[in-house]
Scaffold this motif. Structure first.
Motif, mmCIF file in Angstrom:
data_model
loop_
_atom_site.group_PDB
_atom_site.id
_atom_site.type_symbol
_atom_site.label_atom_id
_atom_site.label_comp_id
_atom_site.label_asym_id
_atom_site.label_seq_id
_atom_site.Cartn_x
_atom_site.Cartn_y
_atom_site.Cartn_z
ATOM 1 N N TYR A 72 -0.390 -27.083 34.520
ATOM 2 C CA TYR A 72 -0.277 -27.121 35.983
ATOM 3 C C TYR A 72 1.012 -27.862 36.335
ATOM 4 N N LEU A 73 1.897 -27.211 37.094
ATOM 5 C CA LEU A 73 3.184 -27.815 37.436
ATOM 6 C C LEU A 73 3.174 -28.512 38.785
ATOM 7 N N TYR A 74 2.907 -27.755 39.855
ATOM 8 C CA TYR A 74 2.955 -28.344 41.195
ATOM 9 C C TYR A 74 2.240 -27.429 42.182
ATOM 10 N N LYS A 75 2.045 -27.955 43.399
ATOM 11 C CA LYS A 75 1.422 -27.171 44.463
ATOM 12 C C LYS A 75 2.523 -26.653 45.367
ATOM 13 N N ASP A 76 2.466 -25.339 45.662
ATOM 14 C CA ASP A 76 3.476 -24.701 46.502
ATOM 15 C C ASP A 76 2.752 -24.072 47.693
#
Length: 186
Positions: A72-76
Motif C-alpha cells: 500500500y503506497l498512499y491514498k489518492d
C-alpha cells in the motif's frame, strides 16, 4: 469448469455472472435419494452470504482469481494506490473495495489484493498489525489489565477498545478482522 465434488474453502465460483467465494461446504449422502453438496457462499463484491445446495457431480464454473502480494503506497482521493512488488505496476483500488481494511493500513504496508480480469475484488491484510496509539485518556493509579476498557485512537484514525492502563504512544497489536486489542508490543 469443476465438479461440485471438487469444491474447497476459498475457491471462487462464477454463478449467473456473479463471483461467489466458498466459505464452507459439506458433501451429504442421505440413506435414500441422491448425494448432494450443501454450501455456504459469500458474494465477493457485496459480501452477502447465502446457502446453496448442488446435486453431487454437477459442473460449476470456477473464476480465475489472482491473489498478489502488494504494497500500500498512499491514498489518492477516494482511491488507495497499491504497487506490485514484482512488476512495480501500480493499481488504484476504490474505497468500497478496500472496505474496513482501510482502518488498519499504514503506508508501505504489505497486503494481498485479489484481482479478476484486472479488476480488484478485495484486499486482505495480515491477521494482526502493530499500530501506535495516538490518543487515549490518561491512565490512573489503580488501573489494571483485568479491569475495564477505554476508547483509543490509532495512528490510522481507527478507534478500538484498550485496557485502562495503556497510554498514548504505546504500540499495540490489533486483530484486523475484528478490530480487537491483542496486546502490547515493546
Amino acid at each position: 469448469m469443476a465438479s461440485t465434488n471438487d469444491l474447497k474453502n476459498g475457491m471462487v465460483l462464477n454463478l449467473e455472472g456473479q463471483l461467489w467465494s466458498v466459505v464452507e461446504f459439506q458433501h451429504v449422502k442421505p440413506g435414500k435419494g441422491p448425494a448432494f453438496v450443501r454450501t455456504k457462499l459469500k458474494a465477493v463484491l457485496s459480501g452477502k452470504v447465502v446457502d446453496k445446495t448442488f446435486n453431487a457431480g454437477t459442473k460449476v464454473e470456477t473464476a480465475n482469481v489472482d491473489k498478489r502480494d502488494m504494497e500500500y503506497l498512499y491514498k489518492d482521493g477516494d482511491d488507495f494506490v497499491f504497487m506490485d512488488g514484482d512488476t512495480y505496476d501500480q493499481i488504484h483500488v476504490n474505497a468500497a473495495t478496500v472496505g474496513g481494511a482501510s482502518d488498519f493500513m499504514l503506508e508501505n504496508q504489505s497486503a494481498v489484493v485479489a484481482l479478476h480480469d484486472g479488476t480488484p475484488l478485495y484486499v486482505e491484510l495480515p491477521t494482526s498489525v502493530v499500530l501506535e496509539i495516538t490518543y487515549t485518556e490518561p491512565g490512573l493509579q489503580g488501573d489494571r489489565s483485568t479491569g475495564g476498557t477505554k476508547p483509543a485512537t490509532l495512528e490510522t484514525g481507527a478507534q478500538i477498545a484498550v485496557p485502562l492502563f495503556l497510554e498514548a504512544g504505546t504500540r499495540v497489536k490489533v486483530d484486523t478482522r475484528s478490530g480487537d486489542y491483542l496486546g502490547r508490543v515493546n
